[in-house]
Enzyme design. Sequence first.
Site, PDB file in Angstrom:
ATOM      1  N   TRP A 164       3.086  -6.337  -9.465  1.00  0.00           N
ATOM      2  CA  TRP A 164       4.156  -7.180  -8.914  1.00  0.00           C
ATOM      3  C   TRP A 164       3.643  -8.610  -8.802  1.00  0.00           C
ATOM      4  CZ3 TRP A 164       4.020 -10.035  -4.295  1.00  0.00           C
ATOM      5  CH2 TRP A 164       5.182 -10.805  -4.099  1.00  0.00           C
ATOM      6  N   GLU A 171       7.105  -3.733 -10.869  1.00  0.00           N
ATOM      7  CA  GLU A 171       8.055  -3.813  -9.753  1.00  0.00           C
ATOM      8  C   GLU A 171       8.920  -5.061  -9.915  1.00  0.00           C
ATOM      9  OE1 GLU A 171       6.170  -4.244  -5.919  1.00  0.00           O
ATOM     10  OE2 GLU A 171       8.038  -3.975  -4.821  1.00  0.00           O
ATOM     11  N   LYS A 231      11.953  -7.897  -8.759  1.00  0.00           N
ATOM     12  CA  LYS A 231      12.249  -8.660  -7.538  1.00  0.00           C
ATOM     13  C   LYS A 231      13.403  -9.601  -7.834  1.00  0.00           C
ATOM     14  CE  LYS A 231      10.407 -10.811  -3.632  1.00  0.00           C
ATOM     15  NZ  LYS A 231       9.673 -10.350  -2.465  1.00  0.00           N
ATOM     16  N   ASP A 268      11.816  -1.293  -5.496  1.00  0.00           N
ATOM     17  CA  ASP A 268      11.636  -1.525  -4.062  1.00  0.00           C
ATOM     18  C   ASP A 268      13.038  -1.788  -3.530  1.00  0.00           C
ATOM     19  OD1 ASP A 268      11.499  -3.199  -1.675  1.00  0.00           O
ATOM     20  OD2 ASP A 268       9.358  -3.416  -2.038  1.00  0.00           O
ATOM     21  N   HIS A 315      14.626  -5.210  -2.965  1.00  0.00           N
ATOM     22  CA  HIS A 315      14.614  -6.184  -4.053  1.00  0.00           C
ATOM     23  C   HIS A 315      15.891  -6.254  -4.878  1.00  0.00           C
ATOM     24  CE1 HIS A 315       9.910  -6.332  -4.185  1.00  0.00           C
ATOM     25  NE2 HIS A 315      10.415  -6.524  -2.980  1.00  0.00           N
ATOM     26  N   HIS A 328       9.135   1.800  -3.891  1.00  0.00           N
ATOM     27  CA  HIS A 328       8.667   1.221  -2.637  1.00  0.00           C
ATOM     28  C   HIS A 328       9.799   1.407  -1.653  1.00  0.00           C
ATOM     29  CE1 HIS A 328       5.185  -1.709  -3.802  1.00  0.00           C
ATOM     30  NE2 HIS A 328       4.859  -0.438  -3.911  1.00  0.00           N
ATOM     31  N   ASP A 385      15.091  -9.554   1.896  1.00  0.00           N
ATOM     32  CA  ASP A 385      13.952  -8.664   1.620  1.00  0.00           C
ATOM     33  C   ASP A 385      12.946  -8.768   2.763  1.00  0.00           C
ATOM     34  OD1 ASP A 385      12.053  -7.132   0.349  1.00  0.00           O
ATOM     35  OD2 ASP A 385      11.344  -8.759  -0.928  1.00  0.00           O
ATOM     36  N   ASP A 416      11.413  -6.573   4.748  1.00  0.00           N
ATOM     37  CA  ASP A 416      10.339  -5.591   4.939  1.00  0.00           C
ATOM     38  C   ASP A 416      10.177  -5.140   6.385  1.00  0.00           C
ATOM     39  OD1 ASP A 416       9.049  -4.963   2.314  1.00  0.00           O
ATOM     40  OD2 ASP A 416       8.917  -7.142   2.207  1.00  0.00           O
ATOM     41  N   ASP A 472       6.487   0.455   1.858  1.00  0.00           N
ATOM     42  CA  ASP A 472       6.119  -0.957   1.711  1.00  0.00           C
ATOM     43  C   ASP A 472       6.889  -1.799   2.726  1.00  0.00           C
ATOM     44  OD1 ASP A 472       5.252  -3.420   0.933  1.00  0.00           O
ATOM     45  OD2 ASP A 472       6.506  -3.536  -0.862  1.00  0.00           O
TER      46      ASP A 472
HETATM   47  C1  RNT Z   1       6.861  -7.945  -2.513  1.00  0.00           C
HETATM   48  C2  RNT Z   1       6.704  -6.578  -3.061  1.00  0.00           C
HETATM   49  C3  RNT Z   1       5.297  -6.045  -3.072  1.00  0.00           C
HETATM   50  C4  RNT Z   1       4.544  -6.361  -1.805  1.00  0.00           C
HETATM   51  C5  RNT Z   1       3.201  -5.683  -1.701  1.00  0.00           C
HETATM   52  C6  RNT Z   1       2.358  -6.283  -0.613  1.00  0.00           C
HETATM   53  O1  RNT Z   1       8.164  -8.309  -2.340  1.00  0.00           O
HETATM   54  O2  RNT Z   1       7.530  -5.699  -2.385  1.00  0.00           O
HETATM   55  O3  RNT Z   1       5.313  -4.709  -3.346  1.00  0.00           O
HETATM   56  O4  RNT Z   1       5.273  -6.030  -0.672  1.00  0.00           O
HETATM   57  O5  RNT Z   1       2.571  -5.714  -2.917  1.00  0.00           O
HETATM   58 ZN    ZN Z   2       7.324  -3.630  -2.840  1.00  0.00          ZN
END
Ligand code: RNT
Ligand code: ZN
Length: 417
Positions: free
Chosen positions: A182, A223, A225, A257, A260, A284, A292, A294, A324
Amino acid sequence: MSTRYESAKEIFASYGVDTDAVIAKLQNIPVAVHCWQGDDVKGFDQDGPLTGGIQTTGNYPGKARTPEELMADMDKALSLTPGKKKLNLHASYAIFEPGEYVDRDKLEPKHFQKWVDFAKERNMGIDFNPTFFSHPKVKDGLTLTSPDEETRKFWINHGKACIRISQYFAEQTGVPCVMNIWIGDGFKDVPADRMGPRMRYKESIEAILAEPFDKNLVKPCVESKVFGIGVEAYTAGSAEFTLSFAASHDGVLPLMDNGHYHPTEVVSDKIPALLCFYPEIALHITRGIRWDSDHVLVLDDETKEIAKEIVRCNALDRVYMALDYFDASINRISAWVVGIRSWQKAMLMAMCMPHESLQKLQDESKFTELMVMQENAKDLPYSDVWAEYCKVCGVAGDASWYQDIVKYEEEVLSKRV
Ligand code: RNT
Ligand code: ZN
């Protein structure tokens, strides 16, 4: 008098669900636990700020500052959660000898030996992530897409080093290593060239994957985004880019993820779409609030829906699941525990649902009855099966685990000043 579990077991059996079998099976479905919740994605190889367009907010006291503290904290979290785990590491968590330092392009398996020992002692496999952020060689926010050859080369070499380390992890633990690529590369404002960075990204990943590795041992992922902080207008690794890359390169998995995507898109619906084409995919699992963000994973509708799709697509062995998220505003160990337990609970619920009879109703176009039965399925006594599962796994079924956290905070975290 029968116990609550016995009576729940009977109820589920009347829907054709064997809860004993669920409890036995769930114990072997691994979820990768991310080391980076414990120290706000700081890592051990540099002292600069977190970059790459991601951010941890909050400054709750007691974050892990050393490998020993991070491992101790993780251990505490693991001890309060049921089920099988994998360790998920970032390259920035390399552990150097006193006085030793190598840059990210020169990392070797030995810099992760302590993590390998940690994982092996706990019977865990390891997943790995090259760290393309929080580093002085991120030039103008760019790594693998940089127009500067030297910058690009450095990050390609980092990726190659990570392939070798991933292979070592798999050899050592006997469990395949999911290696996730990523990058946060992108632009704050409308770019003049959208394709150039993507072509460079494509060539860079191809150069990384030219490093020899055993496809049964290392599972490279890309990954996607949609945007990052400070890169709101464009990211090179968009959904279309990463999906197409994975589709056109043998052995490469797409990684979704669920933070994303645009707010009305859901990963639960994307899972069965991808499973029609890819032998394996990776996730993720996170919780985005408005963006996003988290946030810590909780048992919300989309978490349950993601688990359901994995189960009813019969894809437990085709989907690599990883958590994640990173929250620095609350006790970080509690954040781990709540997220892990929420995922386990979502999986348990998904595995206890009478999917076959519901699917049959759909195929017979009995949509009224389908709605009635789907709503009815929400009321089944999952919590009694959960309590039994936790008992079998030797952890608390209720929230009493939190007292352990309070104690650990008093005795350990509060002393970290
Ligand atoms: C970032 C991605 C990625 C990170 C990690 C720390 O938006 O989700 O996966 O969260 O690599
Ligand atoms: Zn991620």
